[in-house]
Every structure is written in structure tokens, then in C-alpha cells.
Design an enzyme around this catalytic site. Structure first.
Site, PDB file in Angstrom:
ATOM      1  N   GLY A  10      -3.696  50.220  -8.869  1.00 47.34           N
ATOM      2  CA  GLY A  10      -4.836  49.537  -9.481  1.00 47.34           C
ATOM      3  C   GLY A  10      -5.208  48.299  -8.693  1.00 47.34           C
ATOM      4  O   GLY A  10      -4.491  47.893  -7.768  1.00 47.34           O
ATOM      5  N   ILE A  12      -5.366  44.941  -9.613  1.00 45.31           N
ATOM      6  CA  ILE A  12      -4.426  43.817  -9.706  1.00 45.31           C
ATOM      7  C   ILE A  12      -3.018  44.258  -9.307  1.00 45.31           C
ATOM      8  O   ILE A  12      -2.298  43.545  -8.610  1.00 45.31           O
ATOM      9  CB  ILE A  12      -4.440  43.205 -11.137  1.00 45.31           C
ATOM     10  N   ASP A  31       2.317  54.882 -10.151  1.00 45.62           N
ATOM     11  CA  ASP A  31       0.927  55.114 -10.556  1.00 45.62           C
ATOM     12  C   ASP A  31       0.717  56.613 -10.693  1.00 45.62           C
ATOM     13  O   ASP A  31       1.347  57.397  -9.962  1.00 45.62           O
ATOM     14  CB  ASP A  31      -0.048  54.553  -9.507  1.00 45.62           C
ATOM     15  N   TYR A 149     -10.537  48.605 -26.671  1.00 43.38           N
ATOM     16  CA  TYR A 149      -9.675  48.040 -25.635  1.00 43.38           C
ATOM     17  C   TYR A 149      -8.931  46.812 -26.171  1.00 43.38           C
ATOM     18  O   TYR A 149      -7.710  46.685 -26.006  1.00 43.38           O
ATOM     19  CB  TYR A 149     -10.515  47.673 -24.409  1.00 43.38           C
ATOM     20  N   LYS A 153      -4.895  46.576 -26.559  1.00 43.76           N
ATOM     21  CA  LYS A 153      -4.064  45.550 -25.916  1.00 43.76           C
ATOM     22  C   LYS A 153      -3.410  44.646 -26.972  1.00 43.76           C
ATOM     23  O   LYS A 153      -2.290  44.173 -26.784  1.00 43.76           O
ATOM     24  CB  LYS A 153      -4.899  44.725 -24.929  1.00 43.76           C
TER      25      LYS A 153
END
Ligand code: UDP
Length: 325
Positions: A10, A12, A31, A149, A153
């Protein structure tokens, strides 16, 4: 130290691997390439201390085998991007909640420290900025998929804190609008890389609504420094940290900055939210972090101004044109 970074392909995650490898640590990157990109992993292969393993966090045995080999886990694997939340809420919940639970169970059983990558999205549309780590979360109706989302989270943070209470060493970081090289510049990426892509493809910059909504854009290099400090300072354990930038920028101002820094002529157009996200979309009017906790405990002071960061990002995309298509 030996680290596991989930979501290593990804945006980050790949930068975090580079940061950890650069300080001489061992890194295993994991990943499943569902959203990650192989190009982000390629440069990491030059480091002898980097190992990569493909797989999903749903594969518990694989996870146990990897976690046995490391000291600390950075959990970044997640489904991100506002357009994705509205298109596939099931996937968002499945990956961000279920996979996090799998990982936390294994980490807890083996007593390995976890740094969980959360998001400024958890504060939702709370209008009382700046957001302190203890600020309330304010969401709209479940018919507005955008909130899935934040909900996912938030649920993952509750899981993290629950395991911390059972003895898991844990840190949570909440990222504020991160941008820079390697970010997803497609329609699924964040607005800064999208504007950079649009300017380099000679397309108009699409500002949603009237462009008065604000964010605090944070350059990837600052975010990686803060994330590494969060994982290495004992005083950070058991805590939540906002990692962002104090400068509040409207989306219209961001578009004007991208135009100015690129040195090219371009056009800004205004687009209705529903044209881009579909019906029932709700935006967040302002998002600003309180950074006192990160300053005091992590010595986190973002260094890169928006103009410098956008300049670095434009240069990188110019050199790696394949990313900006
Ligand atoms: N946005 C925009 N044009 C785009 C993409 C996004 O004006 O092409 C706006 C979006 O509607 C929101 C802000 O930019 O108001 C930030 O969007 P982003 O997708 O980066 O993520 P968010 O901060 O909302 O999580």
C-alpha cells in the site's frame, strides 16, 4: 528489531517498510495485492533485510508463522478510499474489522506488540475542531455508505483497546489526509494525488461542492517519522495519537496550490458530490487534528509545508508517469 508490516504494497505501508529498513531493521512485508501495487514493493527488494510474503490476513496459519518471526507488527492492511467505501461497504467491514480481529488474536496469543493504523475519519462530521484523541465520533445514517469506513476503523479500534486490556502491547495512530509519492492517484485515491494526476494529464481539477470543506494535508515523510516513533517509544504504549498537520486548507485552496506549484496552466471545475459518489453522499466539512499528544510523547512536528510536499509529489509523478495514467 524485526517488524511485520501488513499492507506493505500500500501507499503508506511501502513507505513505512522503507523507513524501517533504512534504520537497519528487518522487515517482513505482507500483502494480498487486492489493492496494493507490486511497483511499490520492487524498490524494497534491494534491501537484504526485506522479505515479502503474499497472503491474506484471513489465512490464520500463515499469519501465525509470520508473527512468530517478528518482534513488532504494524497493521496497515485495509480497504481505503472514499469512492471504495460507497461502492463496497461489505469489503470495507470484512477487511477492516474481520481481518484486524484475526491479526489481533494471533498477536495477543504470541505477545507481540501491534501498532494499528487508524484514521482521522473516525471523528466523522464532528464540527468541534481541532479533534483531540478523546473527541466524540459523529456519523450520519447507515444509508450513507460513506460512514462504513469510520464505523469499521472505530470497531477495529475497540478491538485493539479490548486486547490491550487483556495485555496486548498496543499503539493506535490516526492519520490525517496523507499524500506524497506512490499514493493512489486514480478516482479511488485521496484528493491531493488526484489533483496532481489531473494537472499532469492536462485535465481540469475537479473540486467537489463549493470547495470550502477543509482538510489538513500531511506529507508521507512526516507520517512515517511519527509512525516509527509511535512504535518505538515505550511511553506511547496503550495510547492513541493523531498524526497530521496543523494547517487547515480548503479543497479549493488545495486545487489552487497544485496549479501554482505545478507552474502549468490549468482549469478548476466544480463538480456535484452525487455525480462522483452517487446519491446519499455526506461530506465532512472540517477536519483538523490536535497534535499535542504526538508532540509531547512522540516529539512529532511535521516539517513539510503543503507547497513543498505538493512539489515533491508532482516531481515524483512526473518521473513515474505510469502512476499518473
Ligand atoms: N474531492 C474533490 N475532488 C476530487 C476528490 C475529492 O473535491 O476529485 C474532495 C472530497 O469530496 C472531500 C475532500 O476532497 O471533500 C477530501 O477527499 P478525499 O477523498 O481525499 O478523502 P477524505 O478526506 O474525505 O477522507
Amino acid at each position: 528489531m524485526r517488524y511485520l508490516v501488513t499492507g506493505a504494497a500500500g501507499f503508506i505501508g511501502s513507505h513505512l517498510c522503507t523507513g524501517l529498513l533504512a534504520q537497519g531493521d528487518d522487515v517482513i512485508g505482507l500483502d494480498d495485492f487486492s489493492k496494493g501495487k507490486r511497483e511499490r514493493i520492487t524498490p524494497l527488494r534491494n534491501y537484504p533485510r526485506f522479505k515479502f510474503t503474499a497472503g491474506s490476513l484471513s489465512e490464520e496459519k500463515h499469519l501465525q508463522d509470520i508473527i512468530e518471526q517478528v518482534d513488532v507488527i504494524y497493521h496497515l492492511a485495509a480497504v481505503v478510499g472514499v469512492k471504495r467505501y460507497v461502492e463496497d461497504p461489505i469489503m470495507v467491514i470484512e477487511v477492516n474489522v474481520n481481518h484486524t480481529l484475526n491479526l489481533l488474536k494471533v498477536a495477543w496469543q504470541s505477545g507481540k506488540k501491534v501498532i494499528f493504523a487508524s484514521t482521522s475519519e473516525v471523528y466523522g462530521k464532528n464540527e468541534a475542531v481541532p479533534f483531540h484523541e478523546d473527541s466524540a465520533r459523529v456519523y450520519g445514517s447507515s444509508t450513507a455508505d460513506r460512514w462504513c469506513y469510520a464505523v469499521s476503523k472505530s470497531a477495529a479500534e475497540h478491538l485493539c483497546l479490548g486486547f490491550a486490556r487483556k495485555g496486548l502491547p498496543l499503539v493506535i495512530v490516526r492519520y490525517f489526509n496523507v499524500y506524497g509519492p506512490h499514493a493512489d492517484s486514480s478516482a479511488y485515491g485521496g484528493v491531493a494525488s488526484r489533483f496532481v494526476n489531473q494537472i499532469l494529464s492536462h485535465k481540469p481539477l475537479t473540486v467537489h461542492g463549493d470547495g470550502s470543506q477543509t482538510r489538513c494535508f500531511t506529507y508521507i515523510g512526516d507520517i512515517i517519522r511519527g509512525t516509527i516513533e509511535a512504535g518505538s517509544r515505550p511511553a506511547a504504549e496503550g495510547k492513541i495519537f493523531n498524526l497530521g498537520h496543523r494547517r487547515e486548507t480548503s479543497i479549493l485552496e488545495l486545487a489552487q496550490t497544485v496549479l501554482a506549484v505545478s507552474g502549468t496552466k490549468g482549469e478548476i471545475i466544480f463538480q456535484k458530490y452525487e455525480e462522483f459518489y452517487g446519491p446519499h453522499f455526506e461530506d465532512i466539512p472540517r477536519r483538523v487534528p490536535d497534535l499535542s499528544a504526538a508532540e509531547q510523547i512522540l516529539d512529532y512536528y511535521p516539517q513539510i509545508s503543503l507547497e513543498v510536499g505538493i512539489g515533491k509529489t508532482i516531481n515524483w509523478y512526473r518521473q513515474h508517469h505510469y502512476q499518473s495514467k
